[in-house]
Scaffold this motif. Structure first.
Motif, PDB file in Angstrom:
ATOM      1  N   THR A 125       0.812  -1.228   0.000  1.00 38.98           N
ATOM      2  CA  THR A 125       0.000   0.000   0.000  1.00 38.98           C
ATOM      3  C   THR A 125       0.848   1.282   0.000  1.00 38.98           C
ATOM      4  OG1 THR A 125      -0.216  -0.186   2.401  1.00 38.98           O
ATOM      5  CG2 THR A 125      -1.976  -1.154   1.075  1.00 38.98           C
ATOM      6  N   LYS A 173       2.061  -5.151   3.470  1.00 37.46           N
ATOM      7  CA  LYS A 173       3.313  -4.381   3.456  1.00 37.46           C
ATOM      8  C   LYS A 173       2.921  -2.926   3.276  1.00 37.46           C
ATOM      9  CE  LYS A 173       6.129  -2.402   1.393  1.00 37.46           C
ATOM     10  NZ  LYS A 173       6.465  -0.972   1.667  1.00 37.46           N
ATOM     11  N   GLU A 210       6.420   2.457   4.025  1.00 37.64           N
ATOM     12  CA  GLU A 210       7.386   2.656   5.116  1.00 37.64           C
ATOM     13  C   GLU A 210       7.339   4.086   5.659  1.00 37.64           C
ATOM     14  OE1 GLU A 210       7.842   2.039   1.952  1.00 37.64           O
ATOM     15  OE2 GLU A 210       9.839   2.550   1.205  1.00 37.64           O
ATOM     16  N   GLY A 213      -0.207   2.260  -5.635  1.00 42.92           N
ATOM     17  CA  GLY A 213       0.943   3.174  -5.556  1.00 42.92           C
ATOM     18  C   GLY A 213       1.112   3.891  -6.880  1.00 42.92           C
ATOM     19  N   SER A 214       2.355   4.273  -7.188  1.00 45.31           N
ATOM     20  CA  SER A 214       2.590   5.047  -8.409  1.00 45.31           C
ATOM     21  C   SER A 214       2.608   4.117  -9.634  1.00 45.31           C
ATOM     22  CB  SER A 214       3.923   5.782  -8.288  1.00 45.31           C
ATOM     23  OG  SER A 214       4.945   4.845  -8.051  1.00 45.31           O
ATOM     24  N   GLY A 250      -2.423   2.389 -10.065  1.00 43.92           N
ATOM     25  CA  GLY A 250      -1.331   3.343 -10.207  1.00 43.92           C
ATOM     26  C   GLY A 250      -1.768   4.790 -10.058  1.00 43.92           C
ATOM     27  N   GLU A 255       2.444  13.444 -13.017  1.00 47.84           N
ATOM     28  CA  GLU A 255       1.548  13.479 -11.855  1.00 47.84           C
ATOM     29  C   GLU A 255       2.252  14.319 -10.788  1.00 47.84           C
ATOM     30  OE1 GLU A 255       1.026   9.840  -9.559  1.00 47.84           O
ATOM     31  OE2 GLU A 255      -0.981  10.473  -8.972  1.00 47.84           O
TER      32      GLU A 255
HETATM   33  P1  NAD Z   1       4.974   4.318  -4.406  1.00 40.51           P
HETATM   34  O1  NAD Z   1       4.737   3.640  -5.695  1.00 40.51           O
HETATM   35  O2  NAD Z   1       6.241   5.048  -4.201  1.00 40.51           O
HETATM   36  O3  NAD Z   1       4.912   3.223  -3.197  1.00 40.51           O
HETATM   37  C1  NAD Z   1       3.840   2.335  -3.053  1.00 40.51           C
HETATM   38  C2  NAD Z   1       4.345   1.065  -2.385  1.00 40.51           C
HETATM   39  O4  NAD Z   1       5.349   0.458  -3.208  1.00 40.51           O
HETATM   40  C3  NAD Z   1       4.988   1.300  -1.029  1.00 40.51           C
HETATM   41  O5  NAD Z   1       4.586   0.289  -0.143  1.00 40.51           O
HETATM   42  C4  NAD Z   1       6.477   1.237  -1.330  1.00 40.51           C
HETATM   43  O6  NAD Z   1       7.240   0.736  -0.241  1.00 40.51           O
HETATM   44  C5  NAD Z   1       6.559   0.287  -2.501  1.00 40.51           C
HETATM   45  N1  NAD Z   1       7.675   0.612  -3.417  1.00 40.51           N
HETATM   46  C6  NAD Z   1       8.195   1.838  -3.662  1.00 40.51           C
HETATM   47  N2  NAD Z   1       9.193   1.746  -4.571  1.00 40.51           N
HETATM   48  C7  NAD Z   1       9.284   0.448  -4.903  1.00 40.51           C
HETATM   49  C8  NAD Z   1      10.132  -0.274  -5.808  1.00 40.51           C
HETATM   50  N3  NAD Z   1      11.054   0.334  -6.547  1.00 40.51           N
HETATM   51  N4  NAD Z   1       9.951  -1.601  -5.917  1.00 40.51           N
HETATM   52  C9  NAD Z   1       9.017  -2.232  -5.190  1.00 40.51           C
HETATM   53  N5  NAD Z   1       8.195  -1.601  -4.309  1.00 40.51           N
HETATM   54  C10 NAD Z   1       8.326  -0.281  -4.173  1.00 40.51           C
HETATM   55  O7  NAD Z   1       3.699   5.254  -4.126  1.00 40.51           O
HETATM   56  P2  NAD Z   1       3.477   6.304  -2.962  1.00 40.51           P
HETATM   57  O8  NAD Z   1       4.362   7.486  -3.189  1.00 40.51           O
HETATM   58  O9  NAD Z   1       3.528   5.647  -1.641  1.00 40.51           O
HETATM   59  O10 NAD Z   1       1.947   6.717  -3.224  1.00 40.51           O
HETATM   60  C11 NAD Z   1       1.550   7.717  -4.112  1.00 40.51           C
HETATM   61  C12 NAD Z   1       1.132   7.138  -5.454  1.00 40.51           C
HETATM   62  O11 NAD Z   1       0.067   6.196  -5.270  1.00 40.51           O
HETATM   63  C13 NAD Z   1       0.565   8.191  -6.404  1.00 40.51           C
HETATM   64  O12 NAD Z   1       1.072   7.938  -7.690  1.00 40.51           O
HETATM   65  C14 NAD Z   1      -0.946   7.976  -6.341  1.00 40.51           C
HETATM   66  O13 NAD Z   1      -1.638   8.410  -7.487  1.00 40.51           O
HETATM   67  C15 NAD Z   1      -0.998   6.497  -6.188  1.00 40.51           C
HETATM   68  N6  NAD Z   1      -2.270   6.055  -5.623  1.00 40.51           N
HETATM   69  C16 NAD Z   1      -3.124   5.366  -6.446  1.00 40.51           C
HETATM   70  C17 NAD Z   1      -4.352   4.947  -5.970  1.00 40.51           C
HETATM   71  C18 NAD Z   1      -5.290   4.165  -6.840  1.00 40.51           C
HETATM   72  O14 NAD Z   1      -6.185   3.503  -6.308  1.00 40.51           O
HETATM   73  N7  NAD Z   1      -5.148   4.204  -8.159  1.00 40.51           N
HETATM   74  C19 NAD Z   1      -4.729   5.230  -4.641  1.00 40.51           C
HETATM   75  C20 NAD Z   1      -3.811   5.922  -3.837  1.00 40.51           C
HETATM   76  C21 NAD Z   1      -2.585   6.327  -4.338  1.00 40.51           C
END
Ligand code: NAD
Length: 499
Positions: free
Chosen positions: A147, A173, A176, A225-226, A248, A384
């Protein structure tokens, strides 16, 4: 400094890797705790014990599992203030917004109280001579939820609710950056009667995510996530034969038609663009007024509303409109993108850079920014921003505005403000985006529908929460049963219709 833990087998367990990530209070810029980053060996131990616990949990009848959900929901309700405080402290959002974060997660747990009905199979009697046909939904086993930082309560609850209610065990997970809320939710789930080991919270970074994706026992991955990480996780999980749904990033547009109520549209844009410092995947980051007259009138209304926004720490009172962004790196990135917008020729109507809050000079605050005359080639449009920045792209006609949304890589949410039913209906029908608002700026569906974007906002099948989530976290088994009274003996070699 506080050292946080994992949640394994129903208790807090210290990390053994010697690796940690700092957890900040974004309002002060101070490190308030450190979270352990698990090793693949720690994950493996958690998965093994989840695998054992899942057998008994899957055998627990769905009504009993629903009762655990009911109690869990009640405990979330009872502990709302404490949960909201945890969310606000590590994320930075205001307390009313943090309560909303918990509430929208709780609503998914409420739907999980209907688990027995949601898991019912199908039955056909007399499908052939003496033959009955039925299907059942069975849990997958051990599944994982990964998440993001921006909804520390809601998204872990979206993941764990349907997965656990369906009879799976989950390795969660969390981000962090905001780990504490997930640990508290796990404690409440235990108090509600969830057997130890059925929910394990394993903290970590890329190393542990990769270990989850490669672990042979983990059957499915629900990620939010992203976009680049969503796409990566989808690919690696699928290569390893796992079911995956990976949600994403986003770039959500709101069309403002010439016949729209512009005061209401401006109010909606301010709320949807700047609420939670723009760190919502359903935030509106692009306003698309149709016609220059509409655009001028809209900007005129937006400016005073934006200039009035109160930015501050959640501790400063309930009238704070939004708080800091999550990290210093995010703050710098947002400022850099604003700079690029100026350099590439957009008109910066309100400049939020350089905001300092007295007593919180080291906090990661960004004032609200408004751009006019943004065009699709600019970085401020293409990327974004995930910050309190609203871009205005002027469109000449409704068709041009619709085309802009359709051509965008992302397809999470979109909205239209209009007084014309035909236009609204046409937009909802034709636009290639997963969630659409009509005179409604953030159309996050309620928990008994489902949530999911299109295009690069989601990879994989089925949406999050609602009936789709129950399908994602279960597999269908179909049984063909024959009983022999009145059936003649005989050998059949052909594959034929049942008659
Ligand atoms: P992120 O992608 O950086 O991280 C999300 C998760 O992935 C975290 O648990 C992180 O530890 C893990 N992660 C980060 N880098 C990684 C890597 N290289 N390899 C494997 N795992 C990795 O996202 P964030 O900054 O925590 O959240 C913001 C993003 O989430 C924005 O882009 C937002 O639009 C998106 N988001 C999407 C939704 C949806 O439902 N579409 C909802 C909420 C947030």
């Amino acid at each position: 400094m506080e050292e946080l833990s994992h949640w394994i087998d129903g208790k807090e367990v210290k990390g053994t890797s010697g690796r940690f990530s700092d957890v900040y209070n974004p309002a002060t810029g101070e490190v308030i705790a450190r979270v352990p980053l698990a090793t693949p060996a720690e994950l493996d131990a958690a998965v093994k014990s989840a695998e054992k616990a899942q057998i008994g949990w899957a055998a627990t009848n769905p009504q009993r599992r629903a009762r655990v959900m009911m109690k869990f929901g009640q405990l979330i309700q009872d502990n709302m203030e404490q949960l909201a405080e945890l969310v606000a402290r590590e994320h930075g959002k205001t307390l009313p917004d943090a309560r909303g974060d918990v509430q929208r997660g709780l609503e998914v747990i409420e739907v999980c109280m209907g688990t027995p009905a949601l898991l019912k199979g199908e039955y056909t009697d007399n499908a052939g001579p003496g033959i009955d046909l039925y299907s059942m939904r069975q849990p997958l086993g051990v599944v994982a939820g990964i998440t993001p930082f921006n909804f520390p309560a809601m998204i872990p609850l979206w993941k764990m609710g349907p997965a656990l209610a369906s009879g799976n065990a989950m390795i969660l997970k969390p981000s962090e950056r905001v780990p504490s809320t997930s640990i508290m939710l796990a404690k409440l789930a235990q108090e509600a009667g969830l057997p130890d080991g059925v929910l394990q919270v394993v903290n970590g970074d890329k190393e542990i995510v990769d270990a989850i994706l490669d672990h042979p026992t983990v059957q499915a991955v629900g990620f939010v996530g992203s976009t680049p990480i969503a796409q990566y996780i989808y690919g690696r999980a699928a290569t390893n034969g796992k079911r995956a749904q990976c949600f994403g990033g986003a770039k959500n547009h709101m069309l403002i038609m010439p016949d729209a109520d512009l005061d209401k549209a401006a109010d909606a844009l301010v709320g949807a663009g700047f609420g939670a410092a723009g760190e919502r995947c359903m935030a509106i980051s692009v306003a698309v007024p149709v016609g220059d007259k509409t655009a001028d009138a809209l900007i005129e209304r937006l400016v005073p509303k934006i200039e009035k926004l109160k930015v501050g720490p959640y501790t400063a009172g309930e009238d704070v409109d939004y708080g800091p962004v999550i990290t210093k790196a995010a703050q710098e990135r947002i400022n850099r993108l604003i700079g690029s917008g100026v350099d590439q020729g957009a008109k910066l109507v309100v400049d939020g850079r350089g905001l300092k809050i007295q007593g919180y000079e080291n906090g990661f605050f960004c004032g609200p920014s408004l751009f006019d005359n943004v065009t699709p080639e600019m970085d401020i449009y293409k990327e974004e921003v995930f910050g309190p920045v609203l871009s205005t792209v002027r469109a000449k006609t409704y068709e041009d505005a619709l085309r802009l949304v359709m051509d965008n890589d992302y397809g999470n949410g979109t909205a239209i403000y209009t007084a014309d039913g035909d236009t609204a209906r046409d937009f909802a029908s034709r636009v290639n985006v997963g969630m659409v608002g009509i005179n409604f700026p953030i159309p996050v569906p309620l928990s008994y529908y489902t949530f999911g974007g299109w295009k690069k906002s989601a990879f994989g099948d089925l949406n999050q929460y609602g009936p789709d989530a129950f399908r994602f976290y279960t597999k269908t088994k179909t049984v063909t049963a024959r009983w022999f009274s009145g059936i003649k003996d005989g050998v059949a070699l052909n594959f034929k219709a049942m008659d």
